[in-house]
Every structure is written in C-alpha cells, then in structure tokens.
Design a protein around this motif. Structure first.
Motif, PDB file in Angstrom:
ATOM      1  N   MET A   1       0.820  -1.281  -0.054  1.00 45.99           N
ATOM      2  CA  MET A   1      -0.051  -0.051  -0.038  1.00 45.99           C
ATOM      3  C   MET A   1       0.679   1.063  -0.021  1.00 45.99           C
ATOM      4  O   MET A   1       1.794   1.165   0.747  1.00 45.99           O
ATOM      5  N   HIS A   2       0.561   2.214  -0.853  1.00 45.48           N
ATOM      6  CA  HIS A   2       1.341   3.276  -0.789  1.00 45.48           C
ATOM      7  C   HIS A   2       0.183   4.423  -0.824  1.00 45.48           C
ATOM      8  O   HIS A   2      -0.785   4.553  -1.666  1.00 45.48           O
ATOM      9  N   PHE A   3       0.535   5.563  -0.100  1.00 48.40           N
ATOM     10  CA  PHE A   3      -0.286   6.781   0.003  1.00 48.40           C
ATOM     11  C   PHE A   3       0.500   8.029  -0.327  1.00 48.40           C
ATOM     12  O   PHE A   3       1.578   8.169   0.073  1.00 48.40           O
ATOM     13  N   VAL A   4      -0.108   8.948  -0.924  1.00 48.25           N
ATOM     14  CA  VAL A   4       0.268  10.123  -1.187  1.00 48.25           C
ATOM     15  C   VAL A   4      -0.334  11.222  -0.305  1.00 48.25           C
ATOM     16  O   VAL A   4      -1.760  11.069  -0.196  1.00 48.25           O
ATOM     17  N   TYR A   5       0.135  11.872   0.408  1.00 49.99           N
ATOM     18  CA  TYR A   5      -0.161  12.876   1.537  1.00 49.99           C
ATOM     19  C   TYR A   5       0.047  14.094   1.278  1.00 49.99           C
ATOM     20  O   TYR A   5       0.888  14.372   0.694  1.00 49.99           O
ATOM     21  N   ILE A   6      -1.001  14.815   1.813  1.00 49.26           N
ATOM     22  CA  ILE A   6      -0.472  16.532   1.845  1.00 49.26           C
ATOM     23  C   ILE A   6      -0.886  16.820   2.983  1.00 49.26           C
ATOM     24  O   ILE A   6      -1.999  16.533   3.897  1.00 49.26           O
ATOM     25  N   LEU A   7       0.175  17.490   3.642  1.00 44.74           N
ATOM     26  CA  LEU A   7       0.253  18.228   5.064  1.00 44.74           C
ATOM     27  C   LEU A   7       0.020  19.505   4.944  1.00 44.74           C
ATOM     28  O   LEU A   7       0.802  20.275   4.045  1.00 44.74           O
ATOM     29  N   GLN A   8      -0.545  20.283   6.056  1.00 43.90           N
ATOM     30  CA  GLN A   8      -0.574  21.740   6.063  1.00 43.90           C
ATOM     31  C   GLN A   8       0.086  22.206   7.445  1.00 43.90           C
ATOM     32  O   GLN A   8      -0.187  21.530   8.333  1.00 43.90           O
ATOM     33  N   SER A  18       3.808  17.712   0.062  1.00 43.93           N
ATOM     34  CA  SER A  18       3.161  16.250  -0.147  1.00 43.93           C
ATOM     35  C   SER A  18       4.392  15.355  -0.121  1.00 43.93           C
ATOM     36  O   SER A  18       5.484  15.569  -0.632  1.00 43.93           O
ATOM     37  N   GLY A  19       3.928  14.176   0.089  1.00 44.21           N
ATOM     38  CA  GLY A  19       5.006  13.221  -0.057  1.00 44.21           C
ATOM     39  C   GLY A  19       4.487  11.680   0.022  1.00 44.21           C
ATOM     40  O   GLY A  19       3.002  11.494  -0.425  1.00 44.21           O
ATOM     41  N   VAL A  20       5.183  10.668  -0.205  1.00 45.25           N
ATOM     42  CA  VAL A  20       4.739   9.392  -0.412  1.00 45.25           C
ATOM     43  C   VAL A  20       5.197   8.625   0.717  1.00 45.25           C
ATOM     44  O   VAL A  20       6.370   8.654   1.221  1.00 45.25           O
ATOM     45  N   THR A  21       4.186   7.394   1.205  1.00 45.98           N
ATOM     46  CA  THR A  21       4.682   6.722   2.581  1.00 45.98           C
ATOM     47  C   THR A  21       3.681   5.462   2.349  1.00 45.98           C
ATOM     48  O   THR A  21       2.690   5.428   1.725  1.00 45.98           O
ATOM     49  N   ASP A  22       4.285   4.509   3.201  1.00 49.36           N
ATOM     50  CA  ASP A  22       3.293   3.335   3.437  1.00 49.36           C
ATOM     51  C   ASP A  22       2.490   3.469   4.743  1.00 49.36           C
ATOM     52  O   ASP A  22       1.703   2.484   4.969  1.00 49.36           O
ATOM     53  N   GLU A  63       2.395  11.993  -6.787  1.00 41.65           N
ATOM     54  CA  GLU A  63       3.258  12.989  -5.797  1.00 41.65           C
ATOM     55  C   GLU A  63       4.107  13.975  -6.601  1.00 41.65           C
ATOM     56  O   GLU A  63       3.928  15.135  -6.499  1.00 41.65           O
ATOM     57  N   LYS A  64       4.790  13.577  -7.722  1.00 43.36           N
ATOM     58  CA  LYS A  64       5.693  14.346  -8.538  1.00 43.36           C
ATOM     59  C   LYS A  64       4.588  15.558  -9.323  1.00 43.36           C
ATOM     60  O   LYS A  64       4.857  16.696  -9.113  1.00 43.36           O
ATOM     61  N   TYR A  65       3.303  14.816  -9.694  1.00 48.14           N
ATOM     62  CA  TYR A  65       2.354  15.852 -10.134  1.00 48.14           C
ATOM     63  C   TYR A  65       1.984  17.149  -9.365  1.00 48.14           C
ATOM     64  O   TYR A  65       1.806  18.065  -9.649  1.00 48.14           O
TER      65      TYR A  65
END
Length: 80
Positions: A1-8, A18-22, A63-65
């Motif tokens: 499982m891979h998640f793209v996340y956005i933090l504020q 934004s980043g990618v994590t499991d 994430e790159k996008y």
C-alpha cells in the motif's frame, strides 16, 4: 500500500507539503518531530488529505504531479 499525503502547517496555514509513504500516521509523527529537514521549519503539521495507490510507481507519479504548478492548482481546488 502506498499513500500520497498532503500536510499543512498549523502555525503557517499557507505552507503545504506532499509526500509518499506506506504509513501516514508514522510519517506525520516524523514530520512533526523534526526528522524531515524539508518540513521542520513549519511544524507542527496536520494531514489535509491522503490517497491510496496499489502501485508504487503510480503513487510516485501522482506525488510528482502535485509538486508541479498544475498539480498545486489541482490540490488547491480539490483538497484544500
């Protein structure tokens, strides 16, 4: 499982990352403890959104996008 996340940033609400994590919760803790030099300046942070991908390459591409001008505009309109 891979998640793209956005933090504020909580203290600086115009700062996003934004980043990618499991593991989204662990990654948020890492960001808020200062383990990432890219986000340490504007901590603490909160999760704005995260998105699940089965394929790691698809997650990395998304994430790159999000880090492009078009991707930031998309995120502003859809997730923030």
């Amino acid at each position: 499982m891979h998640f793209v996340y956005i933090l504020q940033s909580i203290d600086h609400p115009n700062q996003y990352y934004s980043g990618v994590t499991d593991d989204v919760e662990k990654r948020l803790k890492d960001h808020n403890s200062g383990k990432s030099k890219h986000t340490a300046k504007f901590k603490p942070r909160q999760i704005v959104s995260y998105h699940f991908f089965k394929n790691e390459n698809t997650a990395l591409a998304f994430e790159k996008y999000l880090k492009t001008g078009s991707g930031r505009a998309f995120a502003n309109k859809r997730f923030r």
